[in-house]
Design a protein around this motif. Sequence first.
Motif, mmCIF file in Angstrom:
data_model
loop_
_atom_site.group_PDB
_atom_site.id
_atom_site.type_symbol
_atom_site.label_atom_id
_atom_site.label_comp_id
_atom_site.label_asym_id
_atom_site.label_seq_id
_atom_site.Cartn_x
_atom_site.Cartn_y
_atom_site.Cartn_z
ATOM 1 N N GLY A 246 0.823 -1.225 0.026
ATOM 2 C CA GLY A 246 0.020 -0.019 0.030
ATOM 3 C C GLY A 246 0.952 1.350 0.050
ATOM 4 N N THR A 247 0.324 2.208 -0.086
ATOM 5 C CA THR A 247 0.776 3.783 -0.038
ATOM 6 C C THR A 247 0.552 4.424 1.180
ATOM 7 N N LEU A 248 1.629 4.875 1.782
ATOM 8 C CA LEU A 248 1.818 5.357 3.041
ATOM 9 C C LEU A 248 1.604 6.860 2.750
ATOM 10 N N ARG A 249 0.367 7.686 2.650
ATOM 11 C CA ARG A 249 -0.120 8.777 2.260
ATOM 12 C C ARG A 249 0.531 9.681 2.981
ATOM 13 N N ARG A 250 1.438 10.838 2.397
ATOM 14 C CA ARG A 250 1.755 12.122 3.018
ATOM 15 C C ARG A 250 2.583 11.788 4.350
ATOM 16 N N ASN A 251 3.407 10.757 4.206
ATOM 17 C CA ASN A 251 4.314 10.057 5.348
ATOM 18 C C ASN A 251 5.578 10.638 5.309
ATOM 19 N N ALA A 252 6.194 11.513 4.667
ATOM 20 C CA ALA A 252 7.308 12.092 5.133
ATOM 21 C C ALA A 252 7.527 13.432 4.271
ATOM 22 N N VAL A 253 8.469 14.214 4.892
ATOM 23 C CA VAL A 253 8.940 15.431 4.193
ATOM 24 C C VAL A 253 10.308 15.412 3.597
ATOM 25 N N LYS A 254 10.456 15.549 2.508
ATOM 26 C CA LYS A 254 11.984 15.485 1.978
ATOM 27 C C LYS A 254 12.067 16.699 0.917
ATOM 28 N N ASN A 255 13.334 17.305 1.154
ATOM 29 C CA ASN A 255 13.653 18.557 0.395
ATOM 30 C C ASN A 255 12.576 19.491 0.401
ATOM 31 N N GLY A 256 11.884 19.575 1.860
ATOM 32 C CA GLY A 256 10.682 20.420 1.828
ATOM 33 C C GLY A 256 9.461 20.114 1.305
ATOM 34 N N LYS A 257 9.270 19.073 0.660
ATOM 35 C CA LYS A 257 7.873 18.510 0.049
ATOM 36 C C LYS A 257 7.455 17.427 0.880
ATOM 37 N N VAL A 258 6.159 17.532 1.203
ATOM 38 C CA VAL A 258 5.464 16.237 1.796
ATOM 39 C C VAL A 258 5.320 15.409 0.752
ATOM 40 N N ILE A 259 5.654 14.066 1.177
ATOM 41 C CA ILE A 259 5.719 12.932 -0.180
ATOM 42 C C ILE A 259 4.924 11.581 0.485
#
Length: 169
Positions: free
Chosen positions: A145-158
């Motif tokens: 599955g997809t872990l939605r809005r699970n991290a912030v990388k280089n200033g972007k929520v991914i």
Amino acid sequence: MTYKIRKWKLSDAKDLAIALSNRKIQDNLRDGLPYPYTEQDGADYISDMLSADENETFAFAITIDGKAVGSIGVFRKGNIHKQTAELGYYISEEYWGRGIMTEAVKQICQYVFSESDIIRIYAEPFAYNAASCKVLEKAGFQYEGTLRRNAVKNGKVIDMKMYSLLKEE
């Protein structure tokens, strides 16, 4: 060209520094790595991996003809997840797309399952990293599955994706 995984050697520090002083690689890894990555950073990492508990940390260099070109590791989790471990990896950009990482993933999973009581290995690549997702799928991992809005990388929520391989698979 012969490639395999092997225990780290302190002499790999320079090759490790070359591989990790690449933004394209660091953009696909967790934060916390210095940039540029120095030979001393590499020596410190290798020392940590060599002194780690061998039943908790399974860390290897990915080598081509004996030269370290990447890193792969499986790291045991704790508490109720003590028989679960997380997989992480990268390879120098010049070796992308050659199937080397898929083989390294297969090798380390086979090793961990045969040498420990780990029953599940998982990986959480960034959703945009299609190449990493493909490596896992080719190595037999299942997409969970997809872990939605699970991290912030280089200033972007991914988003991140969850993949796993079970010992019996």
